[in-house]
Write an enzyme that holds these catalytic residues in place. Structure first.
Site, PDB file in Angstrom:
ATOM      1  N   ARG A   1       0.836  -1.210   0.000  1.00 46.89           N
ATOM      2  CA  ARG A   1       0.000   0.000   0.000  1.00 46.89           C
ATOM      3  C   ARG A   1       0.863   1.250   0.000  1.00 46.89           C
ATOM      4  NH1 ARG A   1      -4.055  -0.820   4.836  1.00 46.89           N
ATOM      5  NH2 ARG A   1      -4.901   1.169   4.134  1.00 46.89           N
TER       6      ARG A   1
ATOM      7  N   GLN B   1     -10.288   9.415   7.788  1.00 49.65           N
ATOM      8  CA  GLN B   1     -10.063   8.019   8.154  1.00 49.65           C
ATOM      9  C   GLN B   1      -8.908   7.444   7.331  1.00 49.65           C
ATOM     10  OE1 GLN B   1     -14.199   5.933   8.368  1.00 49.65           O
ATOM     11  NE2 GLN B   1     -14.487   7.784   7.167  1.00 49.65           N
TER      12      GLN B   1
ATOM     13  N   VAL C   1      -5.248   6.820   5.728  1.00 47.93           N
ATOM     14  CA  VAL C   1      -3.876   6.751   6.266  1.00 47.93           C
ATOM     15  C   VAL C   1      -2.863   7.086   5.175  1.00 47.93           C
ATOM     16  CG1 VAL C   1      -4.525   5.043   8.010  1.00 47.93           C
ATOM     17  CG2 VAL C   1      -3.745   4.259   5.750  1.00 47.93           C
TER      18      VAL C   1
ATOM     19  N   HIS D   1      -7.232   7.435  12.037  1.00 44.25           N
ATOM     20  CA  HIS D   1      -6.750   6.042  11.963  1.00 44.25           C
ATOM     21  C   HIS D   1      -5.252   5.947  11.677  1.00 44.25           C
ATOM     22  CE1 HIS D   1     -11.147   4.749  11.000  1.00 44.25           C
ATOM     23  NE2 HIS D   1     -10.966   5.014  12.270  1.00 44.25           N
TER      24      HIS D   1
ATOM     25  N   CYS E   1      13.499  -3.369  15.930  1.00 43.87           N
ATOM     26  CA  CYS E   1      13.928  -2.077  16.509  1.00 43.87           C
ATOM     27  C   CYS E   1      15.423  -2.111  16.816  1.00 43.87           C
ATOM     28  CB  CYS E   1      13.137  -1.817  17.783  1.00 43.87           C
ATOM     29  SG  CYS E   1      13.661  -0.354  18.675  1.00 43.87           S
TER      30      CYS E   1
ATOM     31  N   SER F   1     -18.200   5.241   3.490  1.00 42.84           N
ATOM     32  CA  SER F   1     -19.405   4.422   3.665  1.00 42.84           C
ATOM     33  C   SER F   1     -19.959   4.624   5.071  1.00 42.84           C
ATOM     34  CB  SER F   1     -19.051   2.951   3.446  1.00 42.84           C
ATOM     35  OG  SER F   1     -17.984   2.587   4.327  1.00 42.84           O
TER      36      SER F   1
ATOM     37  N   ASN G   1     -20.835  11.508  -2.556  1.00 41.66           N
ATOM     38  CA  ASN G   1     -20.501  10.094  -2.722  1.00 41.66           C
ATOM     39  C   ASN G   1     -21.067   9.629  -4.058  1.00 41.66           C
ATOM     40  OD1 ASN G   1     -20.495   7.131  -2.387  1.00 41.66           O
ATOM     41  ND2 ASN G   1     -19.941   7.603  -0.283  1.00 41.66           N
TER      42      ASN G   1
ATOM     43  N   GLU H   1     -22.570   6.999  -4.444  1.00 38.92           N
ATOM     44  CA  GLU H   1     -23.811   6.265  -4.148  1.00 38.92           C
ATOM     45  C   GLU H   1     -24.296   6.648  -2.755  1.00 38.92           C
ATOM     46  OE1 GLU H   1     -21.609   2.237  -2.418  1.00 38.92           O
ATOM     47  OE2 GLU H   1     -22.370   2.283  -4.490  1.00 38.92           O
TER      48      GLU H   1
HETATM   49  C1  BV8 Z   1     -12.456   0.070  18.354  1.00 35.73           C
HETATM   50  C2  BV8 Z   1      -6.580   1.917   9.492  1.00 35.73           C
HETATM   51  C3  BV8 Z   1     -12.556  -0.618  20.546  1.00 35.73           C
HETATM   52  C4  BV8 Z   1      -5.874   0.668   9.111  1.00 35.73           C
HETATM   53  C5  BV8 Z   1      -8.965   1.416   9.794  1.00 35.73           C
HETATM   54  C6  BV8 Z   1     -19.917   0.105  16.866  1.00 35.73           C
HETATM   55  C7  BV8 Z   1     -20.743  -0.540  16.002  1.00 35.73           C
HETATM   56  C8  BV8 Z   1     -20.214  -1.564  15.177  1.00 35.73           C
HETATM   57  C9  BV8 Z   1     -18.870  -1.930  15.206  1.00 35.73           C
HETATM   58  C10 BV8 Z   1     -18.056  -1.283  16.058  1.00 35.73           C
HETATM   59  C11 BV8 Z   1     -18.573  -0.295  16.894  1.00 35.73           C
HETATM   60  N1  BV8 Z   1     -17.549   0.172  17.619  1.00 35.73           N
HETATM   61  C12 BV8 Z   1     -16.406  -0.503  17.288  1.00 35.73           C
HETATM   62  C13 BV8 Z   1     -16.701  -1.402  16.339  1.00 35.73           C
HETATM   63  C14 BV8 Z   1     -15.743  -2.293  15.711  1.00 35.73           C
HETATM   64  C15 BV8 Z   1     -14.961  -1.635  14.562  1.00 35.73           C
HETATM   65  C16 BV8 Z   1     -15.909  -1.247  13.457  1.00 35.73           C
HETATM   66  O1  BV8 Z   1     -16.322  -0.109  13.325  1.00 35.73           O
HETATM   67  N2  BV8 Z   1     -16.228  -2.256  12.625  1.00 35.73           N
HETATM   68  C17 BV8 Z   1     -17.078  -1.953  11.444  1.00 35.73           C
HETATM   69  C18 BV8 Z   1     -16.458  -2.661  10.256  1.00 35.73           C
HETATM   70  C19 BV8 Z   1     -18.471  -2.426  11.682  1.00 35.73           C
HETATM   71  N3  BV8 Z   1     -14.230  -0.457  15.017  1.00 35.73           N
HETATM   72  C20 BV8 Z   1     -12.990  -0.676  15.536  1.00 35.73           C
HETATM   73  O2  BV8 Z   1     -12.452  -1.760  15.644  1.00 35.73           O
HETATM   74  C21 BV8 Z   1     -12.257   0.583  16.000  1.00 35.73           C
HETATM   75  N4  BV8 Z   1     -11.665   0.341  17.286  1.00 35.73           N
HETATM   76  O3  BV8 Z   1     -13.662   0.087  18.305  1.00 35.73           O
HETATM   77  O4  BV8 Z   1     -11.738  -0.211  19.465  1.00 35.73           O
HETATM   78  C22 BV8 Z   1     -11.831  -0.298  21.733  1.00 35.73           C
HETATM   79  C23 BV8 Z   1     -12.447   0.539  22.601  1.00 35.73           C
HETATM   80  C24 BV8 Z   1     -11.810   0.791  23.792  1.00 35.73           C
HETATM   81  C25 BV8 Z   1     -10.576   0.159  24.081  1.00 35.73           C
HETATM   82  C26 BV8 Z   1      -9.980  -0.680  23.147  1.00 35.73           C
HETATM   83  C27 BV8 Z   1     -10.606  -0.914  21.935  1.00 35.73           C
HETATM   84  C28 BV8 Z   1     -11.054   0.906  15.070  1.00 35.73           C
HETATM   85  C29 BV8 Z   1     -11.513   1.086  13.683  1.00 35.73           C
HETATM   86  C30 BV8 Z   1     -10.330   1.579  12.800  1.00 35.73           C
HETATM   87  C31 BV8 Z   1      -9.789   0.470  11.921  1.00 35.73           C
HETATM   88  N5  BV8 Z   1      -8.758   0.973  11.020  1.00 35.73           N
HETATM   89  N6  BV8 Z   1      -7.970   1.894   8.999  1.00 35.73           N
HETATM   90  C32 BV8 Z   1      -5.625   0.545   7.626  1.00 35.73           C
HETATM   91  O5  BV8 Z   1      -6.116   1.381   6.859  1.00 35.73           O
HETATM   92  O6  BV8 Z   1      -4.901  -0.387   7.272  1.00 35.73           O
HETATM   93  S1  BV8 Z   1     -10.598   1.392   9.182  1.00 35.73           S
HETATM   94  C33 BV8 Z   1     -10.450   1.649   7.455  1.00 35.73           C
HETATM   95  O7  BV8 Z   1     -11.652   1.159   6.920  1.00 35.73           O
HETATM   96  C34 BV8 Z   1     -10.382   3.094   7.002  1.00 35.73           C
HETATM   97  O8  BV8 Z   1      -9.590   3.884   7.827  1.00 35.73           O
HETATM   98  C35 BV8 Z   1     -11.847   3.505   7.049  1.00 35.73           C
HETATM   99  O9  BV8 Z   1     -12.219   3.903   8.333  1.00 35.73           O
HETATM  100  C36 BV8 Z   1     -12.557   2.221   6.747  1.00 35.73           C
HETATM  101  C37 BV8 Z   1     -12.980   2.211   5.320  1.00 35.73           C
HETATM  102  O10 BV8 Z   1     -14.128   3.001   5.241  1.00 35.73           O
HETATM  103  P1  BV8 Z   1     -14.182   4.139   4.095  1.00 35.73           P
HETATM  104  O11 BV8 Z   1     -12.974   4.985   4.166  1.00 35.73           O
HETATM  105  O12 BV8 Z   1     -15.512   4.754   4.210  1.00 35.73           O
HETATM  106  O13 BV8 Z   1     -14.028   3.273   2.726  1.00 35.73           O
HETATM  107  P2  BV8 Z   1     -15.127   2.339   2.043  1.00 35.73           P
HETATM  108  O14 BV8 Z   1     -14.421   1.597   0.972  1.00 35.73           O
HETATM  109  O15 BV8 Z   1     -15.913   1.599   3.065  1.00 35.73           O
HETATM  110  O16 BV8 Z   1     -16.135   3.385   1.364  1.00 35.73           O
HETATM  111  C38 BV8 Z   1     -15.658   4.214   0.318  1.00 35.73           C
HETATM  112  C39 BV8 Z   1     -16.858   5.083  -0.038  1.00 35.73           C
HETATM  113  O17 BV8 Z   1     -16.429   6.012  -1.037  1.00 35.73           O
HETATM  114  C40 BV8 Z   1     -18.035   4.298  -0.615  1.00 35.73           C
HETATM  115  O18 BV8 Z   1     -19.232   4.784  -0.024  1.00 35.73           O
HETATM  116  C41 BV8 Z   1     -17.983   4.626  -2.117  1.00 35.73           C
HETATM  117  O19 BV8 Z   1     -19.268   4.683  -2.673  1.00 35.73           O
HETATM  118  C42 BV8 Z   1     -17.378   6.023  -2.096  1.00 35.73           C
HETATM  119  N7  BV8 Z   1     -16.618   6.416  -3.302  1.00 35.73           N
HETATM  120  C43 BV8 Z   1     -15.849   5.630  -4.094  1.00 35.73           C
HETATM  121  N8  BV8 Z   1     -15.285   6.389  -5.096  1.00 35.73           N
HETATM  122  C44 BV8 Z   1     -15.683   7.686  -4.868  1.00 35.73           C
HETATM  123  C45 BV8 Z   1     -16.536   7.704  -3.724  1.00 35.73           C
HETATM  124  N9  BV8 Z   1     -17.100   8.829  -3.255  1.00 35.73           N
HETATM  125  C46 BV8 Z   1     -16.822  10.003  -3.918  1.00 35.73           C
HETATM  126  N10 BV8 Z   1     -15.989  10.061  -5.018  1.00 35.73           N
HETATM  127  C47 BV8 Z   1     -15.423   8.939  -5.512  1.00 35.73           C
HETATM  128  N11 BV8 Z   1     -14.635   9.028  -6.596  1.00 35.73           N
HETATM  129 ZN    ZN Z   2      12.157  -0.715  20.457  1.00 35.40          ZN
END
Ligand code: BV8
Ligand code: ZN
Length: 255
Positions: free
Chosen positions: A69, A100, A102, A118, A147, A189, A213, A215
């Site tokens: 990446r 969101q 990185v 993130h 390290c 999303s 977006n 969609e």
């Molecule tokens: C945590 C970094 C707890 C790494 C990322 C509540 C409800 C449900 C679930 C949970 C909840 N609370 C917590 C959870 C669990 C989880 C979560 O949310 N799961 C989801 C899947 C249901 N959350 C976590 O685990 C979080 N941590 O809760 O910790 C905790 C609490 C206390 C103490 C200890 C622990 C951490 C979440 C972060 C994870 N890391 N990224 C990496 O990148 O490698 S998430 C990663 O995925 C991204 O950062 C981003 O956030 C996500 C992707 O989403 P989008 O960016 O929206 O991308 P996506 O592809 O989905 O959508 C793209 C959109 O763009 C689409 O709508 C598309 O139509 C549109 N599009 C496309 N082209 C275009 C466009 N729009 C306009 N123009 C275009 N050209």
């Molecule tokens: Zn170290």
């Protein structure tokens, strides 16, 4: 793609703008989104690759994925969407980007107030002694590096699923959301939490929500304006309409 004149009216009287962005804003720079067609998560499981357990189970696989990446990010450029968001700083007192992503593209596009919820793929740290490392050092490193100080495993400075977001950054993002007059939700999303609470906090504090977006999404039923189209095409159009207005004002002020 119709941009309602009502929205431009609102923008004219706004002071504080917040952009909440996701992978969609980087799609036009050739970076895969996560869930869309060809999305990263469709090819590989998020849990497997973007999680602490996944890393501990197979550090080299996860490291290789982030190197892949990083290579894509290095070979790409910010697109018109990123650049216009940076240009908004010319017209408004307060412009904040809460992302969101990185991929560091908002910074490379020139935005100055960026809150990375993130983390950032261009930073690493030792899991043991927390020493930070850049990426230059490891450009060609195929296996997870150790390290120099303590021989601990080095990992990307991103937030993995199940991990807490950087609390200070999240708290600041919540504050900026609550102070914003207009909150643009661009290319996300809005399914990952707690990040997806940010636009909700803005709405609860009275901000106007504008979604851009290709969609509709989980949050579309809560926004004031839903503009369907590509961020790299819609944002320049909005800016153009705004600039025409600012230009007229400026010209008038000369007389
Ligand atoms: C945590 C970094 C707890 C790494 C990322 C509540 C409800 C449900 C679930 C949970 C909840 N609370 C917590 C959870 C669990 C989880 C979560 O949310 N799961 C989801 C899947 C249901 N959350 C976590 O685990 C979080 N941590 O809760 O910790 C905790 C609490 C206390 C103490 C200890 C622990 C951490 C979440 C972060 C994870 N890391 N990224 C990496 O990148 O490698 S998430 C990663 O995925 C991204 O950062 C981003 O956030 C996500 C992707 O989403 P989008 O960016 O929206 O991308 P996506 O592809 O989905 O959508 C793209 C959109 O763009 C689409 O709508 C598309 O139509 C549109 N599009 C496309 N082209 C275009 C466009 N729009 C306009 N123009 C275009 N050209
Ligand atoms: Zn170290």
């Amino acid at each position: 793609m119709e941009i309602s004149s009502d929205l431009i009216e609102k923008l004219k009287s706004a002071n504080s703008i917040l952009f909440f962005t996701g992978a969609g804003i980087s799609a036009e720079s050739g970076i895969d989104t996560f869930r869309g067609k060809g999305g990263l998560w469709n090819k590989m499981s998020a849990q497997e690759l973007a999680s602490f357990d996944g890393f501990m189970k197979n550090p080299n696989l996860v490291w290789e994925w982030y190197q892949y990446r990083r290579k894509i990010v290095r070979e790409t450029e910010p697109n018109a969407g990123h650049k216009i968001i940076a240009a908004f700083e010319k017209h408004f007192d307060e412009v904040t980007v809460v992302t969101q992503n990185v991929d560091n593209l908002h910074k490379r596009a020139g935005s100055s107030n960026i809150l990375e919820l993130h983390g950032n793929i261009e930073r690493n740290f030792c899991m043991n002694c927390k020493t930070f490392y850049g990426v230059e050092k490891f450009i060609e490193t195929e296996e997870v590096p150790k390290c120099e100080k303590c021989d601990g495993l080095i990992r990307p400075d991103v937030v993995w699923f199940g991990e807490m977001l950087p609390q200070e950054i999240f708290a600041k993002a919540e504050r900026k959301a609550a102070d914003s007059d207009i909150c643009f939700i661009v290319g996300t999303s809005a399914v990952v939490y707690p990040a997806a609470y940010i636009p909700i906090s803005a709405k609860e504090a009275g901000a106007t929500l504008v979604e851009i977006n290709i969609e509709s999404t989980e949050i579309t039923n809560q926004v004031d304006y839903s503009i369907i189209g590509k961020a790299g095409e819609i944002l320049p159009r909005i800016f153009e309409l705004l600039s025409t207005y600012v230009l007229v004002l400026h010209t008038l002020s000369l007389f």
